[in-house]
Write a protein that holds these residues in place. Structure first.
Motif, short mmCIF file in Angstrom:
data_model
loop_
_atom_site.label_atom_id
_atom_site.label_comp_id
_atom_site.label_asym_id
_atom_site.label_seq_id
_atom_site.Cartn_x
_atom_site.Cartn_y
_atom_site.Cartn_z
N HIS A 117 0.81 -1.22 0.00
CA HIS A 117 0.00 0.00 0.00
C HIS A 117 0.85 1.27 0.00
N GLY A 118 2.08 1.15 -0.46
CA GLY A 118 2.79 2.39 -0.76
C GLY A 118 4.09 2.67 -0.06
N VAL A 119 4.44 1.93 1.00
CA VAL A 119 5.73 2.17 1.64
C VAL A 119 6.75 1.18 1.10
N THR A 120 8.02 1.50 1.23
CA THR A 120 9.06 0.59 0.77
C THR A 120 9.24 -0.56 1.75
N GLU A 121 9.93 -1.61 1.31
CA GLU A 121 10.20 -2.74 2.19
C GLU A 121 10.98 -2.29 3.42
N SER A 122 11.97 -1.42 3.21
CA SER A 122 12.76 -0.93 4.34
C SER A 122 11.90 -0.15 5.31
N GLU A 123 10.96 0.65 4.81
CA GLU A 123 10.07 1.43 5.69
C GLU A 123 9.12 0.51 6.45
N GLY A 124 8.63 -0.53 5.78
CA GLY A 124 7.75 -1.48 6.46
C GLY A 124 8.48 -2.23 7.56
N LEU A 125 9.69 -2.68 7.28
CA LEU A 125 10.48 -3.37 8.28
C LEU A 125 10.88 -2.42 9.41
N VAL B 283 -1.84 1.11 9.03
CA VAL B 283 -0.83 0.28 8.37
C VAL B 283 -0.99 0.33 6.85
N GLY B 284 -2.20 0.48 6.35
CA GLY B 284 -2.43 0.54 4.92
C GLY B 284 -2.52 1.95 4.36
N SER B 285 -2.07 2.94 5.13
CA SER B 285 -2.20 4.34 4.71
C SER B 285 -1.21 4.76 3.64
N GLY B 286 -0.09 4.04 3.53
CA GLY B 286 0.95 4.44 2.60
C GLY B 286 1.88 5.51 3.13
N ASN B 287 1.62 5.96 4.35
CA ASN B 287 2.46 6.97 5.00
C ASN B 287 3.35 6.28 6.02
N ALA B 288 4.67 6.43 5.89
CA ALA B 288 5.61 5.68 6.73
C ALA B 288 5.41 5.96 8.21
N MET B 289 5.16 7.22 8.57
CA MET B 289 4.97 7.56 9.98
C MET B 289 3.69 6.95 10.54
N LEU B 290 2.61 6.99 9.75
CA LEU B 290 1.35 6.41 10.21
C LEU B 290 1.46 4.89 10.33
N VAL B 291 2.22 4.28 9.45
CA VAL B 291 2.45 2.83 9.55
C VAL B 291 3.13 2.49 10.87
N ILE B 292 4.11 3.30 11.27
CA ILE B 292 4.78 3.09 12.56
C ILE B 292 3.79 3.16 13.69
N VAL B 293 2.90 4.17 13.66
CA VAL B 293 1.88 4.32 14.71
C VAL B 293 0.99 3.08 14.77
N GLY B 294 0.60 2.56 13.61
CA GLY B 294 -0.25 1.37 13.58
C GLY B 294 0.43 0.17 14.21
#
Length: 440
Positions: free
Chosen positions: A277-285, A333-344
């Motif tokens: 949903h828009g973040v890179t693998e490194s950002e997801g990890l 987590v599915g927002s595509g925004n790296a910071m919001l993914v961290i919050v999730g």
């Protein structure tokens, strides 16, 4: 100070050092366990599909990769029975050393598996099964060694280090794989992913150095001595003693199931979902790694609270919290925004899962008497891990694929598993004041 007072003070100091050493041993053991776990879980999401199942449809390859992940969980209860039996008969320490050696060696060997589609996959399955047997005996021994050494009102906090090593190992594993993932894609899939697995040999050496210096559980030694004094009385096999009254075993396993669902879902599907949903693998990890850093302290804090307010209340808060936050977490987590993914990830793992995992080590171990505690704690925990983590990646990936990528059914599955654990928790008695010296 009198001579007796000096001797008592020296004994207290020696005891505290021993407890710290045992706690550190359990912490390192679970660190290695979850380092291996997260490496395999994450690699099954981003590596094993294209490397060992090349030629299959990407979704089918992902599900097949998750199936190899499940193999280790299927074999864990067997490890709980085997290591638990001998841990209850010949000693906790010997089994813990053996389990650590097998865990570390297998993880190292996974890093050497050749990238041959059929044979490589079969080797992965075999190694994962052996590793699952070793892990099946690791956690129970680590948790109850700390619990039985500490004994007093802080025993929940001491035992929690067996779980706090989990996010530490997950953090190390995620960081290691994230660094490897920074390589060009072709190099990462060719050889880069192997480096974190090979590094497990270093963790193994450190863990063995500490573990060999710990003393045997005092409660186990007392129980063993009592058994020797009653040689005329035949002692039941620990597993049979547990199965005669299976209620505690089944309830303990069901109570911890949801915590494993949360862990497995977000460490595998959650990372993949964020990336798709828009973040890179490194950002997801990285988001997962941040959540694991905070989880270390959150789990210990939850255990500390459980020593004062009870195991059930703290675990209840985590399960209810996950039910309430399921939709917001998936939206983040599915927002595509790296910071919001961290919050999730932080909300799901550093808050909700930490509240269920913090008291877990003491909660599960306190369900059983000394002479069958290793077997009962290991098997109860591994039943929960099998039900909650073993098949969750396959289930949620299949649910999402059937829904065309939508996560409605995935969210319903998560809520249903939390409700299942809540129902089991209702029937369990509070255990924080349980007398650990009881042998049955």
């Amino acid at each position: 100070m009198t001579l007796i007072g000096e001797e008592r003070a020296q004994t207290d100091i020696a005891h505290r050092k021993d407890v710290r050493r045992v706690v550190l041993s359990g912490y390192l053991g679970s660190t290695i366990e979850f380092y291996d776990f997260i490496l395999y879980a994450t690699a099954s999401s981003v590596v094993f599909g294209p490397v060992f199942f090349d030629g299959l449809d990407p979704t089918v390859a992902l599900i097949a990769s998750y199936a190899t992940f499940a193999t280790g969980y299927v074999s864990r209860p067997l490890g709980g029975i085997l290591f638990g039996h001998f841990g209850d008969r010949v000693g906790r320490k010997k089994m813990l050393i053996l389990s650590m050696i097998v865990m570390g060696v297998v993880s190292f060997l996974i890093g050497l598996v050749p990238a041959i589609p059929t044979w490589g996959a079969l080797m992965l399955i075999l190694l994962r099964a052996v590793q699952g047997i070793a892990i099946g005996g690791e956690w129970g021994g680590s948790a109850l060694m700390a619990l039985e050494h500490a004994k007093g009102k802080h025993r929940g906090f001491a035992a929690a280090f067996a779980n706090a090593g989990g996010p530490t190992g997950a953090l190390l594993g995620t960081v290691a794989l994230s660094l490897a993932a920074m390589l060009p894609r072709e190099d990462f899939l060719s050889w880069g992913w192997r480096i974190p697995f090979l590094f497990s040999a270093v963790l193994l050496l450190v863990g063995l150095f500490v573990r060999k210096r710990v003393s045997e559980s005092p409660l186990f030694e007392e129980a063993l001595q009592a058994q020797e004094e009653k040689k005329s009385t035949r002692q039941p096999i620990p597993l049979f003693a547990i199965l005669r009254r299976p209620k505690n075993l089944l309830l303990a396993g069901l109570v911890v199931t949801a915590g494993f669902v949360i862990q497995a879902l977000f460490s595998t599907f959650g990372v993949n979902y964020a990336v798709s949903h828009g973040v890179t693998e490194s950002e997801g990890l990285r988001a997962f790694a941040v959540s694991q850093f905070f989880s270390i302290f959150a789990m210990l804090g939850a255990a500390w609270l459980s020593d004062r307010h009870g195991r059930k209340k703290i675990m209840l808060a985590g399960l209810v919290g996950m039910i309430v936050l399921t939709y917001p977490v998936f939206s983040l987590v599915g927002s595509g925004n790296a910071m919001l993914v961290i919050v999730g990830f932080v909300l799901a793992l550093s808050l909700c899962q930490a509240l269920t995992f913090g008291p877990m080590a003491a909660f599960v171990s306190e369900q059983f008497g000394t002479t069958s505690r290793y077997t009962g704690a290991s098997l109860g925990y591994q039943i929960g891990s099998l039900l909650g983590a073993g098949f969750t990646p396959v289930i949620v990936a299949s649910l999402a694929a059937a829904a065309g990528g939508a996560v409605t059914y995935v969210m319903l599955f998560l809520v249903a598993m939390c409700l299942l654990s809540l129902g089991a928790l209702y029937f369990v008695k509070e255990t924080k004041d349980y007398d650990l010296a009881q042998t049955n």
